[in-house]
Design a protein around this motif. Structure first.
Motif: not given
Length: 165
Positions: A73-74, A119, A69-70, A122, A154-155, A115, A77-78
């Motif tokens: 998300d990375i 991302t 998931r992380v 943030t 999510r985290y 984490t 988010a990029n």
């Protein structure tokens, strides 16, 4: 604090120390193996009392799901940050958010802060001294409550499930 269970309290660390030593000296002579092996055994034995206790992973498959998931998300988010940068006429709304923590363990709070900082868009800016809230800077925030809910679902909840059951 970790108590040594044997003459080799952390075998993986010892092997890593030996490999790093051999790479640093760029020699595979017998004497280098002996010296590197001695250091690989002595360093963990002499420093174990300074280490925090190892976290217990209650649900390893939940950890794998969290990591995937992380990573997803990375990537997303990029693209979002690239879109924000590529469209300079769009008005960004940077904002500091005070995030109330449910986590209590220092290790899991550190994982959550890392984490968030990994991302793009943030950054974890500060942890309050009482450990009850985290100050987060976000690049583009429309709704502060939505950001808090997103981070919590999510985290934070998966981390609590993985480590603090």
């Amino acid at each position: 604090m970790i108590t040594p269970r044997s003459w080799l309290p952390t075998p993986v660390l010892s092997i890593l120390l030996l490999v790093v030593w051999l790479l640093l000296v760029r020699s595979y002579a017998f004497g280098q193996f002996v010296l590197g092996g001695s250091l690989a055994i002595l360093i963990p034995l002499l420093t174990y009392r300074f280490w925090d206790a190892r976290p217990r992973i209650a649900k390893p498959f939940a950890l794998l799901r969290f990591l995937l998931r992380v990573l997803g998300d990375i990537v997303v988010a990029n693209f979002e940050v690239a879109y924000l940068i590529a469209n300079p006429w769009r008005k960004m709304k940077p904002h500091f958010v005070e995030y109330p923590l449910m986590l209590e363990d220092r290790f899991t709070i550190t994982l959550l802060a890392s984490t968030i900082s990994l991302t793009p868009g943030t950054v974890s800016a500060n942890l309050r001294l009482d450990g009850k809230s985290l100050l987060i800077h976000a690049l583009d925030v429309d709704d502060e409550e939505a950001l808090i809910c997103q981070i919590r679902e999510r985290y934070e909840r998966p981390l609590k499930e993985i480590y603090e059951c």
